[in-house]
Design an enzyme around this catalytic site. Structure first.
Site, PDB file in Angstrom:
ATOM      1  N   LYS A  77    -114.958 -68.729  73.339  1.00 40.55           N
ATOM      2  CA  LYS A  77    -115.989 -68.049  72.551  1.00 40.55           C
ATOM      3  C   LYS A  77    -115.411 -67.517  71.242  1.00 40.55           C
ATOM      4  O   LYS A  77    -116.022 -67.649  70.174  1.00 40.55           O
ATOM      5  CB  LYS A  77    -116.596 -66.908  73.366  1.00 40.55           C
ATOM      6  CG  LYS A  77    -117.439 -67.356  74.551  1.00 40.55           C
ATOM      7  CD  LYS A  77    -117.769 -66.184  75.473  1.00 40.55           C
ATOM      8  CE  LYS A  77    -118.500 -66.665  76.713  1.00 40.55           C
ATOM      9  NZ  LYS A  77    -118.685 -65.604  77.718  1.00 40.55           N
ATOM     10  N   GLN A  79    -117.766 -59.604  79.583  1.00 42.34           N
ATOM     11  CA  GLN A  79    -117.482 -60.802  80.375  1.00 42.34           C
ATOM     12  C   GLN A  79    -117.497 -60.490  81.868  1.00 42.34           C
ATOM     13  O   GLN A  79    -116.874 -59.531  82.320  1.00 42.34           O
ATOM     14  CB  GLN A  79    -116.122 -61.372  79.969  1.00 42.34           C
ATOM     15  CG  GLN A  79    -115.738 -62.655  80.674  1.00 42.34           C
ATOM     16  CD  GLN A  79    -116.652 -63.815  80.305  1.00 42.34           C
ATOM     17  OE1 GLN A  79    -117.015 -63.997  79.143  1.00 42.34           O
ATOM     18  NE2 GLN A  79    -117.007 -64.607  81.294  1.00 42.34           N
ATOM     19  N   ASP A  92    -126.110 -61.611  75.371  1.00 46.95           N
ATOM     20  CA  ASP A  92    -126.258 -62.421  76.582  1.00 46.95           C
ATOM     21  C   ASP A  92    -127.698 -62.462  77.096  1.00 46.95           C
ATOM     22  O   ASP A  92    -128.041 -63.300  77.923  1.00 46.95           O
ATOM     23  CB  ASP A  92    -125.366 -61.869  77.698  1.00 46.95           C
ATOM     24  CG  ASP A  92    -124.092 -62.672  77.896  1.00 46.95           C
ATOM     25  OD1 ASP A  92    -124.061 -63.851  77.471  1.00 46.95           O
ATOM     26  OD2 ASP A  92    -123.138 -62.144  78.481  1.00 46.95           O
TER      27      ASP A  92
END
Length: 288
Positions: free
Chosen positions: A52, A96, A119
């Site tokens: 990412k 994460q 997200d």
């Protein structure tokens, strides 16, 4: 002739548009900012975060990786999130997963400012998606990337039948909501669904996200169906494969995603796209 949906190529196209948007924002004095918070030293998470960060940097996004020890407390992690909530240079915040045992992931996600929830997992944004509310808000990246893939096929989804096999909050549930919002008739199944094959054979669009290697085989697929395989599994030889038996299904489907090279690249591309969305929305600038 079956269409193999090339996620790598489609991701390149999405990333090219994202890079152009970042350049236009930078010219106006605004650089999209993304922070990924990683807790502990999970090897798979470290790879995801590195990928990412690399992609964000390539596209001109200000990417920050905030590494925290596995011993961090719930209160300390929440304090870090709140720091980035208050930072005007950060437009997207991602924590994460998985988090170490003892940390409440749902509480952490709920701490993220919904306007920076890149997200799309915050309860407020999930509620907006399921209610199909108008307006600009982030949604789960993998399902959004899949919708981009379906759009690339120029399908007429309205009134067609979709089956989503998988019920996770990351893929299955938001995927079902997006397909419903596209006016499809949607069924959600999972590995415990009885007579699963009877259901999947009705699907014009079949999305599979269970983590069970080759759960879906040739006879589980309606001829001509669009098959989207979200699985990232390892077979008995350690080879990366999906939830769908690609070799058995490929000549039966109308279109199918490979593993690897299908949904995976689109997830990261969509994350970058959504980071720029959040920047534009926060700055009240136009979106392409």
């Amino acid at each position: 002739m079956t269409t193999i949906i090339d996620g790598k190529q489609l991701a390149k196209e999405v990333n090219a548009r994202t890079k152009d948007r970042v350049a236009a924002l930078t010219e106006r004095g605004v650089t999209p900012g993304l922070v990924v918070i990683i807790v502990g030293n999970d090897p798979a998470s470290a790879i995801y975060v590195r990928n990412k960060h690399k992609k964000a940097t390539q596209l001109g996004i200000n990417s920050i990786v905030r590494e925290l020890p596995a011993t961090v407390s719930q209160a300390e992690l929440i304090a870090v999130v709140r720091t980035y909530n208050a930072d005007p240079t950060i437009h997207g915040i991602l924590v994460q997963s998985p988090l170490p045992v003892g940390l409440d992931e749902q509480a952490i996600v709920a701490t993220i400012d919904p306007a920076k929830d890149v997200d799309g997992f915050h309860p407020v944004n999930v509620g907006r998606l399921f209610a199909n509310l108008p307006g600009k808000y982030p949604v789960s990246c993998t399902p959004r990337g899949i919708m981009t893939m379906l759009d690339s096929l120029h399908l007429h989804l309205r009134g067609k039948r979709a089956v989503v096999v998988g019920r996770s909050r990351i893929v299955g549930r938001p995927m079902a909501a997006m397909l419903i919002n596209a006016d499809m008739t949607v069924s959600v199944a999972h590995v415990y669904t009885k007579k699963l094959s009877e259901l999947t054979r009705e699907a014009d669009v079949l999305v599979v996200a269970t983590g069970v290697t080759h759960l879906i085989k040739r006879n589980d697929v309606k001829p001509g169906a669009v098959v989207i395989d979200v699985g990232m599994d390892r077979d008995e030889n350690g080879k990366l494969t999906g939830d769908v038996d690609f070799d058995g299904v490929v000549d039966r489907a109308g279109a199918i995603t490979p593993v690897p090279g299908g949904v995976g690249p689109m997830t990261i591309a969509t994350l970058m796209q959504q980071t720029v969305d959040l920047c534009e929305w926060s700055e009240q600038l136009g979106n392409d």
